[in-house]
Design an enzyme around this catalytic site. Structure first.
Site, PDB file in Angstrom:
ATOM      1  N   CYS A 191       1.005  -1.361  -0.121  1.00 17.08           N
ATOM      2  CA  CYS A 191       0.368   0.030  -0.086  1.00 17.08           C
ATOM      3  C   CYS A 191       1.145   1.417  -0.145  1.00 17.08           C
ATOM      4  O   CYS A 191       1.662   1.723   0.984  1.00 17.08           O
ATOM      5  CB  CYS A 191      -0.566   0.549   1.612  1.00 17.08           C
ATOM      6  SG  CYS A 191      -1.806   1.416   1.616  1.00 17.08           S
ATOM      7  N   MET A 247      -5.105   4.380  -5.337  1.00 18.97           N
ATOM      8  CA  MET A 247      -4.604   4.396  -4.471  1.00 18.97           C
ATOM      9  C   MET A 247      -2.614   4.688  -5.002  1.00 18.97           C
ATOM     10  O   MET A 247      -2.281   4.750  -5.702  1.00 18.97           O
ATOM     11  CB  MET A 247      -3.782   2.684  -5.519  1.00 18.97           C
ATOM     12  CG  MET A 247      -5.627   1.986  -4.842  1.00 18.97           C
ATOM     13  SD  MET A 247      -6.593   2.302  -6.221  1.00 18.97           S
ATOM     14  CE  MET A 247      -6.372   0.790  -6.941  1.00 18.97           C
TER      15      MET A 247
END
Length: 416
Positions: free
Chosen positions: A107, A315
């Protein structure tokens, strides 16, 4: 009825995501190693699996952006201070009994939080930090086995969290944190051997696609080819079941083409990777907050899905994929950018919440040698991070009794 167990934890926002961060040594001994006990514990912290898809009985926010965990520890690798393992927690479990944690990728948004967490939690020695200035935190990303660098602002010996940097997708300003993704490719940059492919998807057709492995494996298709404009917001996509099924089918067939899975059914338990994104030439649009974005101010529009839903912004790892693809001539992203073929080291793209500037340095010493010689040296973007709450998280003790057969489909390959 036994008492709940208490585990030291920190709840943080990092970029446009938030999650629960743990020191490895603070986890119960049974959960300090990969496996079903660790997965069961972390899912319970977040509140999964939840057949109601709300995560009411946990710290998750019932979106992919808020259903995340990270485990951080001191690193024994040369020139790295900490190791970082990321887990994307499923919400309702889908068709997989008991839910799962997808450990297959990083992430990028939470990376900014990891740097700050490492300092806050004492994993970084105080004497290596400047009293005022920028601290360079080198992080080993255990999921993808790559180096990340966080340029962390320090004020009077402490992490500076507050500032005037605005990140589209986050309501309030904070201090700016630059994040570098060094050599962000895991394996082959273009798994299919091409910068462009014809991707055949049943009931959709043959799509022009770029499938790239930089930051996170990502498949790019054009909005136009799948009947979209490229300026859609969450409400336009996430309320359309047929559209979500179409995009998931594209993602699953791309996963197969990229060699990430060997059978389409495996995509059900590998929802974190690859990402699917649809792109269009730069267009005027209005963001989810009502702000006007003008085509003249961006290079292209990008919308991406995470865990089966359109992301409210972008993202961080997908932004790395966008920057990398933009820097390589012939990719779908490069062709749609303003100034096509420039292989720009910096672009600005529009997403549902606003704009994001990202940069990447790509090279091919001898383009005649073929696409396999393309390399991405580095990708960079600005994020911000802030502690929301810290203390202990409570979980029922029976999660430590997870049977060895639970969650075996995706219990992770981490060595953290």
């Amino acid at each position: 009825m036994s008492k709940q167990i208490s585990i030291s934890a920190t709840y943080m926002r990092g970029g446009t995501s938030k999650g629960v961060l743990f020191r490895l040594d603070d986890l119960p001994i049974e959960a300090q190693v990969p496996g079903p006990v660790r997965d069961a514990l972390l899912m319970r912290v977040i509140g999964s699996p939840d057949p109601y898809s709300k995560q009411i009985d946990g710290l998750g926010g019932a979106t992919s952006s808020t259903s995340k965990v990270a485990i951080v520890s001191k690193s024994d690798r040369d020139d790295h201070q900490v190791d970082y393992l990321f887990g994307q927690v499923s919400i309702d479990g889908g068709s997989v009994k008991g839910g799962f944690i997808d450990w297959s990728g990083n992430c990028g948004n939470l990376t900014a939080a990891v740097g700050a967490f490492a300092v806050h939690s004492g994993l970084i020695e105080q004497d290596v930090l400047p009293n005022n200035g920028k601290a360079l935190i080198k992080i080993w990303q255990a999921n993808i086995e790559k180096t990340l660098q966080v340029h962390l602002p320090i004020c009077e010996g402490e992490v500076q969290e507050l500032g005037d940097f605005m990140l589209d997708g986050v309501a309030f300003p904070a201090a700016e944190i630059a994040v570098d993704f060094l050599e962000p490719t895991s394996g082959v940059l273009f798994p299919t051997g091409n910068v462009m492919d014809d991707l055949e998807v049943p009931d959709v057709g043959v799509l022009s696609a770029t499938m790239i492995n930089a930051g996170i494996p990502t498949v790019f298709v054009t909005a136009e080819e799948i009947g979209l404009t490229g300026v859609e917001l969450q409400s336009d996509i996430n309320s359309d079941t047929a559209r979500l099924e179409q995009l998931e089918s594209i993602r699953a067939h791309a996963a197969l083409a990229m060699g990430l899975i060997t059978h389409l059914d495996e995509a059900k338990i590998r929802q974190h990777t690859p990402k699917v994104a649809f792109v269009s030439k730069a267009k005027d649009y209005v963001t989810s907050s009502g702000t006007e974005v003008h085509a003249a101010d961006i290079d292209l529009n990008v919308r991406a899905l995470s865990m089966g839903q359109l992301h409210h912004a972008m993202m961080g790892t997908a932004a790395v994929a966008i920057a990398s693809a933009a820097a390589i001539e012939g990719t779908l992203v490069n062709r749609l950018c303003s100034g096509e073929g420039n292989q720009s080291q910096s672009i600005t793209f529009g997403h549902p919440s606003g704009c994001l500037k990202v940069g990447a340095i790509a090279c091919n010493p001898d383009a005649k040698q073929g696409v396999e010689h393309w390399k991405v040296k580095q990708a960079t973007m600005s994020r911000s991070a802030r502690i929301l709450m810290q203390g202990v998280v409570k979980v029922p003790p029976r999660v430590l009794l997870a049977e060895s057969g639970d969650n075996q489909e995706n219990s992770g390959a981490s060595h953290v």
